[in-house]
Design an enzyme around this catalytic site. Structure first.
Site, mmCIF file in Angstrom:
data_model
loop_
_atom_site.group_PDB
_atom_site.id
_atom_site.type_symbol
_atom_site.label_atom_id
_atom_site.label_comp_id
_atom_site.label_asym_id
_atom_site.label_seq_id
_atom_site.Cartn_x
_atom_site.Cartn_y
_atom_site.Cartn_z
ATOM 1 N N ASP A 5 39.223 43.207 52.574
ATOM 2 C CA ASP A 5 38.796 43.367 53.993
ATOM 3 C C ASP A 5 39.560 42.870 55.193
ATOM 4 O O ASP A 5 40.473 41.844 54.998
ATOM 5 C CB ASP A 5 37.300 42.308 53.778
ATOM 6 C CG ASP A 5 36.642 42.839 52.947
ATOM 7 O OD1 ASP A 5 36.386 44.105 52.652
ATOM 8 O OD2 ASP A 5 35.839 41.791 52.526
ATOM 9 N N ASP A 31 23.384 46.275 52.192
ATOM 10 C CA ASP A 31 23.853 44.753 52.543
ATOM 11 C C ASP A 31 22.608 43.856 52.358
ATOM 12 O O ASP A 31 21.498 44.081 53.197
ATOM 13 C CB ASP A 31 24.743 44.637 53.761
ATOM 14 C CG ASP A 31 25.670 45.220 53.571
ATOM 15 O OD1 ASP A 31 26.339 45.916 52.638
ATOM 16 O OD2 ASP A 31 26.493 45.445 54.690
#
Length: 244
Positions: free
Chosen positions: A132, A11
């Site tokens: 998500d 990330d």
């Protein structure tokens, strides 16, 4: 049946390799200042794919860590999938041209499903959808907003679109090392014909064992982040178990 894939995650925030807790940008832990070196380390450990997210891009709606992503691509040979800030065809084409194997469309899949269909048609096998979810409902804009749309309903919208995979993240578990939401993830995989990748919460070899259970064979794989960085998951042991 193909072996389940374990995707190590990178990330990116401000050019660094970080992990968040529940998607909160204010709860970022920096694990490596050199994402390209981290990617090369993952490849050397035997992983066959890499999962990269441009966190700043997810909030900005456009690529923000391009330099770091390009550095990763210059250092590794294994395929890379990338999400975060991919909201138009120019960005999709640009990343694929640079060597990204698969782009992940998240917020735009909710806002503009026709864009996903156009991209999947133009680039077969190279477009994934990121779903998500918070309490089963889809979150967008870097998880800053939760919609009224159920995860399975969003997945079904793309059944005939040629989408390569769905990356399903349970936000409540992301970065929390509480284990993957197996029930919700497998339920989604059963609700759609698109391959599903589990994300959020993978904590230990217990999750790897769970991934080897017969009902989890429906999944394409799972993403692991903090457990790898914290040393809670031994890469060699995990990959050996999945290969077996």
């Amino acid at each position: 049946m193909a072996a389940v894939i374990l995707f190590p995650a990178i990330d990116l925030k401000n050019g660094q390799c970080v992990r968040l807790k529940q998607g909160d940008m204010d709860q970022a832990t920096v694990f490596n200042d050199d994402p390209a070196a981290q990617a090369a380390a993952f490849e050397a450990q035997g992983f066959e794919w890499l999962h990269v997210v441009d966190l700043d891009g997810a909030f900005a709606g456009k690529p923000m860590n391009a330099v770091a992503v390009e550095a990763i691509l210059s250092q590794v040979a294994f395929p890379v999938q990338l999400g975060g800030g991919i909201r138009d065809m120019k960005t999709v084409a640009g990343w694929l041209d640079k060597g990204i194997r698969r782009v992940i469309i998240g917020t735009a899949a909710v806002r503009d499903p026709d864009f996903v269909r156009e991209a999947a048609k133009a680039f077969p096998g190279q477009v994934a959808v990121g779903i998500d979810a918070r309490d089963g409902h889809v979150a967008v804009e870097g998880w800053a907003e939760t919609s009224s749309l159920a995860a399975a309903d969003l997945g079904r919208r793309f059944e005939d679109a040629g989408v390569a995979a769905i990356i399903y993240t349970d936000i409540a578990r992301d970065g929390m090392l509480q284990g993957i939401n197996w029930e919700g993830t497998i339920a989604l995989a059963k609700a759609v014909s698109i391959p599903v990748i589990a994300s959020g919460g993978l904590a230990s070899m217990d999750d790897i064992e769970r991934l080897c259970a017969p009902d989890a064979a429906i999944l394409e794989g799972a993403i692991t982040g903090r457990a790898l960085y914290d040393g809670r998951l031994d890469p060699a042991a995990a990959l050996k178990r999945l290969a077996a």
